[in-house]
Design an enzyme around this catalytic site. Structure first.
Site, PDB file in Angstrom:
ATOM      1  N   LYS A  22       0.834  -1.209   0.000  1.00  0.00           N
ATOM      2  CA  LYS A  22       0.000   0.000   0.000  1.00  0.00           C
ATOM      3  C   LYS A  22       0.865   1.254   0.000  1.00  0.00           C
ATOM      4  O   LYS A  22       0.634   2.181  -0.779  1.00  0.00           O
ATOM      5  CB  LYS A  22      -0.933  -0.016   1.212  1.00  0.00           C
ATOM      6  N   ARG A  92      -3.493   3.054   8.551  1.00  0.00           N
ATOM      7  CA  ARG A  92      -3.804   1.766   7.905  1.00  0.00           C
ATOM      8  C   ARG A  92      -2.559   0.894   7.804  1.00  0.00           C
ATOM      9  O   ARG A  92      -1.450   1.389   7.615  1.00  0.00           O
ATOM     10  CB  ARG A  92      -4.357   1.990   6.488  1.00  0.00           C
ATOM     11  N   HIS A 454     -16.202  -8.272   2.269  1.00  0.00           N
ATOM     12  CA  HIS A 454     -15.132  -9.158   2.753  1.00  0.00           C
ATOM     13  C   HIS A 454     -15.300 -10.570   2.200  1.00  0.00           C
ATOM     14  O   HIS A 454     -14.355 -11.181   1.699  1.00  0.00           O
ATOM     15  CB  HIS A 454     -15.148  -9.185   4.284  1.00  0.00           C
ATOM     16  N   SER A 763      10.867 -44.816 -22.316  1.00  0.00           N
ATOM     17  CA  SER A 763       9.976 -44.000 -21.503  1.00  0.00           C
ATOM     18  C   SER A 763      10.253 -44.331 -20.043  1.00  0.00           C
ATOM     19  O   SER A 763      10.133 -45.488 -19.629  1.00  0.00           O
ATOM     20  CB  SER A 763       8.510 -44.285 -21.832  1.00  0.00           C
ATOM     21  N   CYS A 830       7.102 -40.695 -18.077  1.00  0.00           N
ATOM     22  CA  CYS A 830       5.645 -40.827 -17.952  1.00  0.00           C
ATOM     23  C   CYS A 830       5.152 -41.031 -16.530  1.00  0.00           C
ATOM     24  O   CYS A 830       3.997 -41.357 -16.320  1.00  0.00           O
ATOM     25  CB  CYS A 830       5.131 -41.961 -18.847  1.00  0.00           C
ATOM     26  N   TYR A 850       9.599 -35.641 -24.469  1.00  0.00           N
ATOM     27  CA  TYR A 850       8.288 -35.326 -23.893  1.00  0.00           C
ATOM     28  C   TYR A 850       8.195 -35.832 -22.458  1.00  0.00           C
ATOM     29  O   TYR A 850       8.988 -36.675 -22.022  1.00  0.00           O
ATOM     30  CB  TYR A 850       7.149 -35.938 -24.726  1.00  0.00           C
TER      31      TYR A 850
END
Length: 875
Positions: A22, A92, A454, A763, A830, A850
């Site tokens: 703020k 504040r 709120h 894999s 995988c 991949y």
């Protein structure tokens, strides 16, 4: 001398850590020349010093605050306690990260018995002046001195009842004077001290209260939920008061530069004429939509709209802006990046990108995994929903759908959640004390408040479904009930809440999964431009494959054929195969199984629509399929036309002490090659038929699991290929296909170079590889892993995040040796751990093609891969 205080004119947005969000934004807006009330910030470092020294403001700090107050007096022409022009300020909190409503605020500080009369004279509005004074007494008593706020509210309620009035704004100056007197008496009666009349004493006490609120329970709970450090502290912002309750040309409101629920462009928010900011967020009065301000105060609306556009471009994000209009003059009190739903987050970022406010790299880096995950929340089944009639309607504050039991307090909600219930928190209005109850709820429903109340803001920020402002709902907390006309909601009543429409229904409405999302289509294209590693789906059913494709999968990386046999009829067929005593009996079963397998694969190829598809041949730990006890043995025997003793004997013979390390994977293919040959035939025949029918180019990828040796793999591959070639030759067909293996055993990593001589792809199965490298059963590991996490031995669960030192090292060896022998070797990963952001940071450094994961993790994996690629290129 250490600096504890900064004027707004001395700071900037880059100082969030020191000035809080703020304070940094107020300083930045001051630099931009926007109409910001003058003020200064006491730093977060001051807060930490205060907390570290037994909640004491040091003398140097107080001196700097006093000097800043003097400077503020010079700039405003107002002075604390002045009999002609008194200075009034707000106090504040403002931490580095936004924590709405979690810490404390004091308004109108500087008023006392004398200056309230000056304010009444200067404003020519005694009602306004005494309303301001009673607000200070109430806030100061609650926030600073710990007097229960309900005691103050009770005085107002009693006075309105006696006067026959309904709303606070109907009270006159004399009413407020009476309230002020009662409040001052309440101070003496409750805490045995009077309200401090010296404004500087008020200020020091208020600063201490805000600093102290950093450690209140609701703030600590909020930080825990949102992973915010306890070591940051909060700043305090002291700012000249401007008044929205100065009559019909004054007002206050909250505005977002885009709709925080949907992401649509344009101002979205609410305001109240003749009110202070707390009235808007507290839900005490029902506010008006911000668009109406264009009719009430057109010049101020136009000015506000221009400022909103300027701030959004400056901060390159949707802004949440608080404003006050005092007798026709607009002031901006705060701006911050606005909290928004996951759906809105994606749309806003894509729109900012298309509007050239942010570039592609910033777009990629600003999307967070939690937003992608939340955007995939389910909704109600539309067909069933169309037949249902809501009994209650409110404002659709935070989208999504939820079903749960109604509870009327945070405590009751928390207890119900601990019992395993799904909870709907129902309140008249929520307050910061309700944070723990909100956090455990599926949805939040309130009878009061607007879209910036709120409940709305907190639920939206947490991704929780919410409907607010249900005016027809009366909540009676003491009796733990809610009423809507003659209808009654009791504790435990099941409700279905639609946060997208604001409608609430009795009973349970089935939820359905998300089936498409337009935003993701655009994001996939962007992510793919940055990452060379693709993402496939672990899926074998048409439904899961379709979901994977919808969520951006580039293919199927793992279709587990054993999962196709869990349905009751198929389970019986598979048991018949396992229990077969002769080759002839086995071949007869395989003939029938081939029909259903071929149909499975056709559905799979159709769902994948020509994208790469890797089918893993059977890898069944037999214990998952064998009868578990004598009762099941009798049932199976009856269904298969065998005797109990035959089934029992065969089951006992096949039983294994550790089936996860037993007769599974290609060991099945070595012993019974006809099983893998049947599957290979079904895979290839299905591919040919779908390719011809759909005009796809399909290259089946046949994966042989659980390999430990090159000779073993070569033998099984030979049997598989024989079946494939026999079919193709017989039918004079040409089909490109690949046969590879899953690397999931440590020995396979060490001999990967030898295996690669016979394999078209690797894999990595990280689940099995992890349990074998660490010697931890993946089914029984939580008990051990949790102890190791608590003790600090493990930083992460190795079944969730790839163990780089062990499993990762094995993968590097296999990749290096495999690529050396076969440079064209395709390599994937995988296991589900591959999709974790920490795993991706590691995998993105490897030479792989991949990763593959469950459908709903695909967007997160693609995004994280793109971020990792950008981070690498930036080095």
């Amino acid at each position: 001398m250490k600096r504890w205080v900064y004027l707004f004119s001395e700071g900037s947005k880059e100082q969030r850590g020191l000035l809080g969000g703020k304070g940094a934004n107020l300083a930045e807006m001051t630099k931009l020349g926007l109409p910001v009330p003058t003020g200064f910030t006491v730093t977060t470092e001051a807060c930490l010093d205060y907390l570290a020294h037994h909640n004491q403001l040091n003398a140097e700090m107080k001196q700097q605050v006093a000097q800043a107050v003097a400077t503020l007096a010079e700039k405003t022409g107002k002075t604390f306690g002045d009999h002609k022009n008194p200075l009034l300020v707000s106090v504040r909190s403002g931490s580095k990260f936004s924590m709405p409503g979690m810490m404390d605020t004091v308004l109108n500080l500087g008023l006392n018995d004398e200056t309230v009369e000056v304010l009444a004279k200067n404003s020519q509005n005694p009602r306004f002046a005494y309303d301001c004074y009673r607000r200070l007494l109430q806030m100061f008593g609650d926030v600073v001195l710990g007097i229960d706020n309900s005691k103050f509210e009770a005085r107002i309620t009693a006075l309105k009842k006696a006067a026959g009035l309904k709303y606070d704004n109907e009270l006159t100056a004399d009413h407020w004077k009476r309230i002020v007197s009662e409040y001052k008496e309440l101070y003496v009666k409750t805490i045995h001290r009077e309200f401090p009349q010296d404004p500087i004493d008020q200020l020091y006490l208020a600063i201490e209260a805000v600093f102290g609120s950093w450690n209140n329970q609701r703030a600590k709970t909020y930080r825990r939920i949102h992973n915010i450090s306890d070591d940051l502290g909060t700043a305090v912002n002291i700012q000249e008061m401007v008044f929205g309750n100065f009559g019909e040309t004054s007002g206050t409101g909250v505005v977002f530069t885009r709709n925080p629920s949907t992401g649509e462009a344009g101002l979205f928010g609410e305001y109240l004429i003749n009110a202070q900011g707390e009235d808007v967020v507290a839900g005490v009065r029902t506010p008006k939509p911000i668009k109406v301000l264009a009719e009430d105060l057109p010049d101020q609306y136009a000015q506000l709209k221009a400022i909103c556009e300027k701030l959004e471009r400056h901060y390159r994000d949707m802004q949440d802006i608080e404003f006050t209009i005092e007798r026709g003059k607009l002031f901006i009190l705060q701006t911050r990046n606005g909290k928004r739903t996951a759906k809105a987050t994606l749309k806003i970022l894509l729109d900012l990108y298309s509007e050239q406010i942010i570039d592609e790299e910033e777009l990629v880096n600003r999307i967070e995994a939690k937003d992608l995950e939340a955007s995939l929340h389910p909704s109600f089944d539309e067909k069933i929903l169309a037949k249902r009639v809501p009994f209650l309607t409110g404002l659709a504050a935070s989208p999504g759908a939820a079903v749960g039991a109604a509870y009327f307090s945070a405590e009751a909600a928390t207890e119900a959640k601990a019992r395993g219930e799904h909870v709907i928190l129902v309140r008249e209005e929520t307050s910061p004390e309700d944070i723990e109850g909100i956090a455990v709820s599926e949805a939040v429903v309130t009878s009061r408040g607007g879209m910036t109340s709120h409940a709305a803001v907190v639920a939206r920020g947490m991704g929780i479904c919410s409907v607010v402002g249900c005016e027809a709902l009366t909540v009676v907390n003491e009796e733990k009930i809610g009423t809507v006309g003659k209808e009654k909601i009791e504790e435990g009543t099941i409700l279905s809440v639609d946060g997208s429409t604001g409608k609430i229904y009795f009973g349970e409405i089935p939820l359905e999964e998300v089936t498409s999302t337009v935003a993701l289509d655009e994001l996939h294209a962007i992510w793919d431009r940055h990452s060379q590693i693709k993402v496939r789906a672990n899926a074998e059913t048409p439904k899961d494959i379709a979901m994977g494709m919808t969520l951006g999968a580039t293919g199927i990386g793992l279709a587990r054929t054993e999962h196709m046999f869990f349905e009751k009829t198929r389970l019986l067929q598979f048991r018949q195969l396992i229990l077969a005593d002769t080759l002839a009996e086995r071949l007869q079963v395989l003939k029938e199984l081939k029909k259903v397998q071929k149909q499975d694969f056709k559905f799979m190829y159709q769902a994948a629509a020509g994208k790469a598809t890797t089918v893993r041949l059977l890898d069944p730990p037999l214990h998952e399929f064998l009868p578990k006890n004598d009762s099941e043995c009798r049932e199976v025997a009856k269904e298969l036309g065998k005797t109990f003793n035959e089934v029992k004997r065969k089951t006992d013979n096949l039983a294994e002490t550790n089936p996860m390390l037993g007769f599974r994977g290609l060991r099945l293919g070595v012993a019974y090659p006809e099983i893998y040959q049947m599957q290979a035939e079904a895979i290839v025949e299905a591919a040919v038929e779908v390719a011809q029918a759909e005009n796809y180019v399909i290259t089946p990828e046949i994966m042989i699991p659980f390999t430990i040796d090159a000779n073993e793999f070569a033998r099984v591959r030979g049997a598989v290929e024989e079946a494939v070639q026999t079919y193709l030759t017989k039918n004079e067909l040409i089909l490109n296909y690949q046969i590879g293996t899953m690397i999931e055993i440590p020995r396979a990593c060490f001999v990967a170079g030898e295996i690669a001589q016979h394999a078209d792809f690797f894999s990595f199965g990280t689940n099995d590889l992890t349990q074998m490298v660490l010697g931890l059963s993946r089914d029984d590991s939580p008990r051990i892993v949790n102890q190791y996490l608590d003790a600090g031995i493990f930083a992460d669960d190795p079944f969730q995040v790839i163990d780089e030192a062990g499993v990762g090292a094995m993968m590097k060896i296999a990749i290096k040796n495999g690529r050396k022998v076969n440079p064209a070797l395709k390599i994937g990963v995988c296991g589900e751990a591959a999709a974790h952001p920490k795993s991706i940071a590691f995998l993105s450094q490897l030479d792989i093609n991949y990763i593959s994961c469950s459908p709903f993790r695909i967007p997160q994996a693609q995004m994280t891969l793109a971020k990792a690629a950008l981070a690498t290129s930036a080095k």
